[in-house]
Design an enzyme around this catalytic site. Structure first.
Site, PDB file in Angstrom:
ATOM      1  N   LYS A  93       0.842  -1.203   0.000  1.00  0.00           N
ATOM      2  CA  LYS A  93       0.000   0.000   0.000  1.00  0.00           C
ATOM      3  C   LYS A  93       0.875   1.250   0.000  1.00  0.00           C
ATOM      4  O   LYS A  93       1.938   1.254   0.627  1.00  0.00           O
ATOM      5  CB  LYS A  93      -0.863   0.039   1.272  1.00  0.00           C
ATOM      6  CG  LYS A  93      -2.036  -0.924   1.276  1.00  0.00           C
ATOM      7  CD  LYS A  93      -2.897  -0.714   2.506  1.00  0.00           C
ATOM      8  CE  LYS A  93      -4.004  -1.753   2.573  1.00  0.00           C
ATOM      9  NZ  LYS A  93      -5.028  -1.580   1.541  1.00  0.00           N
ATOM     10  N   ASP A 144      -2.854  -7.347  -2.002  1.00  0.00           N
ATOM     11  CA  ASP A 144      -3.619  -6.465  -1.104  1.00  0.00           C
ATOM     12  C   ASP A 144      -5.096  -6.876  -1.053  1.00  0.00           C
ATOM     13  O   ASP A 144      -5.860  -6.398  -0.223  1.00  0.00           O
ATOM     14  CB  ASP A 144      -3.474  -5.004  -1.571  1.00  0.00           C
ATOM     15  CG  ASP A 144      -3.875  -4.016  -0.493  1.00  0.00           C
ATOM     16  OD1 ASP A 144      -4.054  -4.434   0.663  1.00  0.00           O
ATOM     17  OD2 ASP A 144      -4.006  -2.814  -0.821  1.00  0.00           O
ATOM     18  N   GLU A 158      -6.319  -9.449   0.183  1.00  0.00           N
ATOM     19  CA  GLU A 158      -6.001 -10.598   1.038  1.00  0.00           C
ATOM     20  C   GLU A 158      -7.182 -11.045   1.899  1.00  0.00           C
ATOM     21  O   GLU A 158      -7.296 -12.222   2.219  1.00  0.00           O
ATOM     22  CB  GLU A 158      -4.795 -10.262   1.926  1.00  0.00           C
ATOM     23  CG  GLU A 158      -5.107  -9.482   3.222  1.00  0.00           C
ATOM     24  CD  GLU A 158      -5.770  -8.137   3.008  1.00  0.00           C
ATOM     25  OE1 GLU A 158      -5.553  -7.531   1.933  1.00  0.00           O
ATOM     26  OE2 GLU A 158      -6.521  -7.670   3.887  1.00  0.00           O
ATOM     27  N   ARG A 187     -10.300 -11.396   1.281  1.00  0.00           N
ATOM     28  CA  ARG A 187     -11.184 -12.368   0.623  1.00  0.00           C
ATOM     29  C   ARG A 187     -10.563 -13.758   0.615  1.00  0.00           C
ATOM     30  O   ARG A 187     -11.276 -14.754   0.566  1.00  0.00           O
ATOM     31  CB  ARG A 187     -11.526 -11.870  -0.796  1.00  0.00           C
ATOM     32  CG  ARG A 187     -10.358 -11.691  -1.690  1.00  0.00           C
ATOM     33  CD  ARG A 187     -10.684 -10.868  -2.944  1.00  0.00           C
ATOM     34  NE  ARG A 187     -10.741  -9.432  -2.664  1.00  0.00           N
ATOM     35  CZ  ARG A 187     -11.038  -8.508  -3.563  1.00  0.00           C
ATOM     36  NH1 ARG A 187     -11.326  -8.858  -4.803  1.00  0.00           N
ATOM     37  NH2 ARG A 187     -11.058  -7.238  -3.237  1.00  0.00           N
TER      38      ARG A 187
HETATM   39  N1  BES Z   1      -8.271  -3.786   3.955  1.00  0.00           N
HETATM   40  C1  BES Z   1      -8.430  -3.319   2.643  1.00  0.00           C
HETATM   41  C2  BES Z   1      -9.736  -2.568   2.410  1.00  0.00           C
HETATM   42  C3  BES Z   1      -9.921  -1.264   3.149  1.00  0.00           C
HETATM   43  C4  BES Z   1      -9.596  -0.073   2.545  1.00  0.00           C
HETATM   44  C5  BES Z   1     -10.481  -1.237   4.401  1.00  0.00           C
HETATM   45  C6  BES Z   1      -9.804   1.124   3.208  1.00  0.00           C
HETATM   46  C7  BES Z   1     -10.684  -0.049   5.068  1.00  0.00           C
HETATM   47  C8  BES Z   1     -10.359   1.134   4.471  1.00  0.00           C
HETATM   48  C9  BES Z   1      -8.389  -4.485   1.658  1.00  0.00           C
HETATM   49  O1  BES Z   1      -7.641  -5.578   2.040  1.00  0.00           O
HETATM   50  C10 BES Z   1      -7.791  -3.948   0.389  1.00  0.00           C
HETATM   51  O2  BES Z   1      -6.694  -3.495   0.426  1.00  0.00           O
HETATM   52  N2  BES Z   1      -8.565  -4.003  -0.689  1.00  0.00           N
HETATM   53  C11 BES Z   1      -8.123  -3.486  -1.921  1.00  0.00           C
HETATM   54  C12 BES Z   1      -8.599  -4.434  -2.999  1.00  0.00           C
HETATM   55  C13 BES Z   1      -7.971  -4.206  -4.335  1.00  0.00           C
HETATM   56  C14 BES Z   1      -6.504  -4.566  -4.307  1.00  0.00           C
HETATM   57  C15 BES Z   1      -8.694  -5.050  -5.356  1.00  0.00           C
HETATM   58  C16 BES Z   1      -8.761  -2.110  -2.122  1.00  0.00           C
HETATM   59  O3  BES Z   1      -9.879  -1.903  -1.676  1.00  0.00           O
HETATM   60  O4  BES Z   1      -8.087  -1.246  -2.690  1.00  0.00           O
HETATM   61 ZN    ZN Z   2      -7.445  -5.869   4.122  1.00  0.00          ZN
HETATM   62 ZN    ZN Z   3      -5.567  -5.404   1.542  1.00  0.00          ZN
END
Ligand code: BES
Ligand code: ZN
Ligand code: ZN
Length: 501
Positions: free
Chosen positions: A275, A345, A347, A349
């Site tokens: 991230k 990221d 992860e 799921r």
């Molecule tokens: N934990 C994050 C989602 C998240 C984002 C929770 C902001 C709370 C606040 C999740 O694991 C993630 O990073 N999802 C990615 C998915 C993408 C790589 C398809 C996302 O939402 O950007």
């Molecule tokens: Zn996450």
């Molecule tokens: Zn993530």
């Protein structure tokens, strides 16, 4: 925790350091409202107003309903944090003539009891503050709120007694609910170097012992035995080993079986698909789904609901390192489906796919997962609203109703066959990310749906709490940080399930 007491006496006869008074509309005349004071302040209906000499805190509210009163309870306590008052008192006076009451939408006696208990809930939730690491703790002097039951209806003696009993019972339940929300908030707020999967497993064991419910912990070797290839891959790079926590509450009189599953990433760095720095901050909150499950288990065990409830918390840490799982890896999930990793990221799921598989083996009548799953859900619904997804419309509607009743904001996000195509993989059974940058909350939900067996499709709900789980400012009854999102909605849903039979 704040203490509440109920009194048959009128407000004037209760000793207290400060009086709390709702103002519903500017024209409402009552002996407790000093109109000239309000006018001298050019009164605006969005902030508590303190009348120093009269030792009165005015709480303007739009209407006398549960949402407004709950928020006012939190506002009152927050406001009083900077004052030395120890005991407050409050009455729920409303215009007495029933014609007038109807016109203004003033609730009847039993609805009023529910509203008063909601005020207590708001005060307890508003009093929460995570200050473990602060040297200068702004502790709350207020410790007691006395509620006068004197209303137009309660002037008849037996009515007053009934009212007092009902209110006391409702406040006891509000205490359980507030404690449960605060369990989730505390754990989510705990920094990631402390709140590791192991630490959370120990916390869950402690709660289970206190609640006299059972708690089973699956460590890495057990996860291997369970063939949880997706879950294990996510946890691989971390030196904090994963823990699957399985709590069970099984009362003898249970009529249904519900399994709750929570995403428990104690930290989500993004893994090798790292991230950006600004997006990584707050990712200690990626365990909010699992913490909500723990909070719900606490509440239902204390409320002694006649349903069997299992709580599955999938704890892991998503890190980088030589041993990290990689984009291009293909994982074999517990359900036997292969997954092409295209972004490490995504992860949550992967962890949930295997936890949901484990959950289905428990043969639930209803299966619900709570997860901070996608940033897309926050973009779509805003940071105060959770997304509800699934295949069963009626079940989604039931959850939506219960959540709104509990004071949590939710909205349904519909699955569709076109989005399903976006998670197809050329080399595996499914890809962990969508090929489109749009509709990310739904494609993530549909990915989870790939791991729900046909016979459970109609029994499953996915709740994306990524928005409200952790907000870096005060809102509604919530402080800066963790809100305990999912706990009130989940508990209300289970209570409604019991009352529907
Ligand atoms: N934990 C994050 C989602 C998240 C984002 C929770 C902001 C709370 C606040 C999740 O694991 C993630 O990073 N999802 C990615 C998915 C993408 C790589 C398809 C996302 O939402 O950007
Ligand atoms: Zn996450
Ligand atoms: Zn993530």
């Amino acid at each position: 925790m704040l203490k509440f007491s109920t009194h048959k006496d009128s407000l004037a006869h209760i000793e207290a350091d400060i009086t709390l008074v709702f103002i519903i509309d500017k024209n409402f005349k009552h002996k407790w409202i000093d109109k000239s004071f309000l006018e001298s302040l050019a009164y605006k209906a969005d902030m508590p107003l303190l009348h120093q000499e009269a030792k009165t805190l005015y709480l303007p509210i739009k209407q006398l309903d549960k949402d407004c009163v709950r928020e006012a309870g939190a506002q009152a306590v927050r406001y009083l944090r900077s004052y030395p008052f120890k005991k407050a008192k409050i009455g729920f006076y409303t215009p007495e003539s029933s014609k007038e009451s109807k016109k203004q939408g003033i609730p009847n006696a039993s609805a009023k009891t529910a509203i008063m208990a909601e005020f207590a809930l708001g005060a307890m939730l508003g009093a929460y503050c995570y200050d473990t690491f602060k040297a200068d703790k702004q502790s709350l002097s207020l410790c007691h709120i006395a509620i006068s039951l004197e209303t137009a209806e309660s002037k008849q003696q037996d009515h007053a007694k009934q009212l007092a009993q009902a209110l006391e019972a409702a406040i006891e339940e509000a205490k359980i609910l507030a404690e449960s929300v605060n369990i989730a908030r505390d754990l989510v707020n705990t920094p990631p170097q402390i709140a590791t999967p192991k630490y959370i497993a120990h916390t869950a064991i402690d709660h289970a012992q206190a609640l006299q419910i059972s708690c089973k912990i699956l460590k890495k070797d057990a996860l291997k035995k369970e063939k949880m290839g997706a879950y294990l891959a996510v946890a691989k790079a971390s030196n904090k080993s994963p823990r699957l926590i399985h709590l069970s509450y099984a009362p003898k009189n249970a009529k249904q079986k519900v399994v709750l599953v929570g995403k428990g990433l104690t930290y989500d760095s993004g893994g090798l698909s790292l991230k950006p720095a600004d997006y990584m901050v707050t990712m200690k909150a990626d365990k909010s789904g699992a913490c909500a499950v723990l909070g719900i288990m606490n509440a239902i065990a204390k409320l002694k609901l006649p349903i069997e409830v299992h709580g599955i918390m999938g704890m892991a840490e998503n890190m980088i390192g030589g041993n990290a799982y990689k984009p291009d890896d293909v994982l074999i999930s517990r359900e036997g489906k292969s997954i092409e990793v295209r972004n490490t990221d995504a992860e949550g799921r992967l962890v949930l796919a295997d936890c949901l598989s484990y959950a289905q083996d428990l043969k639930p009548d209803i299966l619900i997962d709570f997860a901070t799953l996608t940033g897309a859900c926050v973009v779509g619904l805003g940071e105060y609203t959770s997304g509800i997804m699934g295949y069963n419309q009626a079940l989604q509607e039931a959850f939506e109703q219960s959540a709104l009743e509990s004071g949590e904001l939710v909205a349904r996000l519909p699955f569709n066959r076109h989005i399903k195509k976006l998670i197809e993989s050329k080399i595996a059974d499914v890809s962990n990310v969508s090929t489109s940058r749009y509709g990310g909350a739904i494609s993530a939900g549909m990915f989870l749906g790939e791991f729900i067996r046909e016979e459970y499709k109609e029994k499953w709900l996915h709740i994306d709490i990524a928005g409200p789980a952790f907000v870096e400012k005060e809102w509604d009854i919530n402080p800066y940080g963790a809100s305990g999102a999912g706990v009130r909605a989940g508990v209300q849903f289970l209570r409604d399930l019991v009352s529907r039979g």
